[in-house]
Design a protein around this motif. Structure first.
Motif, mmCIF file in Angstrom:
data_model
loop_
_atom_site.group_PDB
_atom_site.id
_atom_site.type_symbol
_atom_site.label_atom_id
_atom_site.label_comp_id
_atom_site.label_asym_id
_atom_site.label_seq_id
_atom_site.Cartn_x
_atom_site.Cartn_y
_atom_site.Cartn_z
ATOM 1 N N LYS A 151 3.082 1.928 -8.971
ATOM 2 C CA LYS A 151 2.904 0.756 -8.117
ATOM 3 C C LYS A 151 2.403 1.183 -6.743
ATOM 4 N N ILE A 152 1.336 0.539 -6.293
ATOM 5 C CA ILE A 152 0.752 0.782 -4.976
ATOM 6 C C ILE A 152 0.977 -0.462 -4.129
ATOM 7 N N GLU A 153 1.243 -0.273 -2.845
ATOM 8 C CA GLU A 153 1.380 -1.431 -1.967
ATOM 9 C C GLU A 153 0.841 -1.120 -0.570
ATOM 10 N N PHE A 154 0.358 -2.156 0.073
ATOM 11 C CA PHE A 154 -0.071 -2.066 1.464
ATOM 12 C C PHE A 154 0.035 -3.459 2.058
ATOM 13 N N GLU A 155 -0.144 -3.563 3.369
ATOM 14 C CA GLU A 155 -0.028 -4.853 4.044
ATOM 15 C C GLU A 155 -1.320 -5.211 4.763
ATOM 16 N N VAL A 156 -1.584 -6.517 4.833
ATOM 17 C CA VAL A 156 -2.696 -7.036 5.621
ATOM 18 C C VAL A 156 -2.154 -8.152 6.507
ATOM 19 N N PHE A 157 -2.910 -8.498 7.538
ATOM 20 C CA PHE A 157 -2.533 -9.589 8.431
ATOM 21 C C PHE A 157 -3.572 -10.698 8.317
ATOM 22 N N ASP A 158 -3.108 -11.876 7.950
ATOM 23 C CA ASP A 158 -3.961 -13.031 7.733
ATOM 24 C C ASP A 158 -3.676 -14.060 8.821
ATOM 25 N N GLY A 159 -4.319 -15.196 8.754
ATOM 26 C CA GLY A 159 -4.075 -16.257 9.734
ATOM 27 C C GLY A 159 -5.130 -16.278 10.813
ATOM 28 N N GLU A 160 -5.205 -17.382 11.517
ATOM 29 C CA GLU A 160 -6.211 -17.531 12.569
ATOM 30 C C GLU A 160 -6.011 -16.530 13.693
ATOM 31 N N ASN A 161 -4.760 -16.125 13.920
ATOM 32 C CA ASN A 161 -4.471 -15.137 14.964
ATOM 33 C C ASN A 161 -3.738 -13.933 14.392
ATOM 34 N N ALA A 162 -3.995 -13.644 13.116
ATOM 35 C CA ALA A 162 -3.370 -12.511 12.431
ATOM 36 C C ALA A 162 -1.852 -12.574 12.503
ATOM 37 N N GLU A 163 -1.315 -13.790 12.406
ATOM 38 C CA GLU A 163 0.134 -13.954 12.524
ATOM 39 C C GLU A 163 0.857 -13.965 11.188
ATOM 40 N N ILE A 164 0.108 -13.864 10.084
ATOM 41 C CA ILE A 164 0.725 -13.899 8.759
ATOM 42 C C ILE A 164 0.695 -12.495 8.164
ATOM 43 N N ARG A 165 1.874 -11.921 7.953
ATOM 44 C CA ARG A 165 1.977 -10.576 7.378
ATOM 45 C C ARG A 165 2.104 -10.700 5.868
ATOM 46 N N VAL A 166 1.205 -10.030 5.157
ATOM 47 C CA VAL A 166 1.103 -10.174 3.708
ATOM 48 C C VAL A 166 1.218 -8.814 3.036
ATOM 49 N N LYS A 167 2.011 -8.753 1.962
ATOM 50 C CA LYS A 167 2.114 -7.524 1.173
ATOM 51 C C LYS A 167 1.275 -7.669 -0.090
ATOM 52 N N VAL A 168 0.481 -6.652 -0.376
ATOM 53 C CA VAL A 168 -0.342 -6.617 -1.580
ATOM 54 C C VAL A 168 0.134 -5.467 -2.453
ATOM 55 N N THR A 169 0.374 -5.742 -3.727
ATOM 56 C CA THR A 169 0.808 -4.704 -4.661
ATOM 57 C C THR A 169 -0.083 -4.730 -5.904
ATOM 58 N N PHE A 170 -0.189 -3.584 -6.556
ATOM 59 C CA PHE A 170 -0.913 -3.495 -7.828
ATOM 60 C C PHE A 170 -0.542 -2.180 -8.505
ATOM 61 N N ASN A 171 -0.836 -2.069 -9.773
ATOM 62 C CA ASN A 171 -0.594 -0.845 -10.527
ATOM 63 C C ASN A 171 -1.896 -0.063 -10.656
ATOM 64 N N LEU A 172 -1.803 1.250 -10.469
ATOM 65 C CA LEU A 172 -2.984 2.111 -10.554
ATOM 66 C C LEU A 172 -2.687 3.304 -11.440
ATOM 67 N N SER A 173 -3.638 3.651 -12.266
ATOM 68 C CA SER A 173 -3.514 4.814 -13.149
ATOM 69 C C SER A 173 -3.093 6.055 -12.368
ATOM 70 N N GLY A 174 -2.190 6.835 -12.938
ATOM 71 C CA GLY A 174 -1.727 8.063 -12.300
ATOM 72 C C GLY A 174 -2.790 9.135 -12.218
ATOM 73 N N ASP A 175 -3.947 8.887 -12.851
ATOM 74 C CA ASP A 175 -5.054 9.846 -12.735
ATOM 75 C C ASP A 175 -5.645 9.864 -11.330
ATOM 76 N N PHE A 176 -5.326 8.849 -10.541
ATOM 77 C CA PHE A 176 -5.836 8.766 -9.175
ATOM 78 C C PHE A 176 -4.750 9.159 -8.186
ATOM 79 N N LEU A 177 -5.105 9.996 -7.227
ATOM 80 C CA LEU A 177 -4.174 10.424 -6.187
ATOM 81 C C LEU A 177 -4.699 9.974 -4.831
ATOM 82 N N GLU A 178 -3.777 9.481 -4.002
ATOM 83 C CA GLU A 178 -4.164 8.895 -2.720
ATOM 84 C C GLU A 178 -4.897 9.896 -1.847
ATOM 85 N N THR A 179 -5.934 9.403 -1.201
ATOM 86 C CA THR A 179 -6.787 10.201 -0.329
ATOM 87 C C THR A 179 -6.870 9.530 1.037
#
Length: 265
Positions: free
Chosen positions: A96-124
């Motif tokens: 499971k991979i996760e990161f956050e983005v900020f949405d909204g007209e003034n970037a006031e909405i904190r959003v978490k994004v998650t997804f599954n990624l093959s273990g063949d890939f390593l973070e760079t």
């Protein structure tokens, strides 16, 4: 990449992001930056074949001829056979991979994004939401700054490249993108996935999904993508790489964590 290069790249990204946020779309600065970095690597590695005898003529020519004499040629990338052969190795378990983005007209909405990624890939390391190199024969004990232009690369990013940005922009306006090796609208991969495509870009092939992550910033065009060299096309490795992106998009979830009240000042 040295400290100065990293600072310059950060400035280029900031300018492109600001332009996109203000509705001006991509500036093209990142393409120029990448060209400069390629030219620098070419000079350092001594791979240039230019000699004094092959120096372009300085005779008077038409403007088009002058441009062709000064045209920049990108180095050709090739994935080694031993990497192509890893297609026969079963993919490592996904994580499971996760990161956050900020949405909204003034970037006031904190959003978490998650997804599954093959273990063949390593973070760079990279200046995008998430970046990972295809390293199926390496364990987690590796250099996170590893970078190799011949290695397939997975990324989740807010697009600042004109080719893909314009495809997403045209699709958002009800059009059908052109000049793609493959293009297909999708409606069975979750509410965020709009289309998948395969394009030739910067002398690489990119297989991607357009998946907007922002509700209030339509100029931010987010894509889940994997890039690889031309000699991967049509091979079992290409199918393996594409399957990893398919899984990432199919399992992607977006969750609002916090809405910060920011009164007008």
């Amino acid at each position: 990449m040295g400290l100065f290069d990293k600072l310059l790249k950060g400035a280029v990204d900031a300018i492109d992001n600001a332009a996109a946020k203000n509705g001006n779309g991509p500036t093209g600065l990142k393409d120029l930056f990448n060209q400069a970095m390629d030219k620098k690597d070419e000079a350092i590695n001594g791979s240039s074949s230019t000699t004094a005898s092959s120096k372009p003529s300085t005779a008077t020519t038409s403007s088009s001829s002058k441009r062709s004499n000064c045209a920049y040629t990108r180095p050709k990338y090739t994935t080694p056979q031993e990497v192509l052969d890893t297609a026969s190795i079963p993919a490592k378990p996904s994580r499971k991979i996760e990161f956050e983005v900020f949405d909204g007209e003034n970037a006031e909405i904190r959003v978490k994004v998650t997804f599954n990624l093959s273990g063949d890939f390593l973070e760079t390391a990279g200046d995008v939401h998430y970046l990972a190199s295809y390293l199926p024969t390496i364990d987690d004990d590796y250099d996170a700054d590893y970078s190799d232009s011949n290695t397939p690369l997975f990324g989740v990013l807010d697009v600042d490249d004109e080719i893909i940005y314009n495809m997403a922009e045209k699709f958002d306006k009800g059009g059908v993108p052109e000049n793609a090796m493959m293009f297909m609208p999708v409606n069975d991969m979750g509410p965020r996935a709009r289309f998948k495509a395969k394009v030739e870009n910067r002398d690489k092939i990119e297989y991607l999904y357009y998946c907007p992550l922002y509700d209030y910033m339509p100029d931010f065009k987010t894509c889940f993508t994997v890039s690889y060299t031309h000699n991967v096309v049509g091979t079992p490795l290409e199918k393996k790489l594409m399957a990893a992106v398919d899984e990432a998009v199919r399992t992607m979830k977006r969750e609002v964590l916090e809405v910060e009240h920011r009164p007008f000042r």
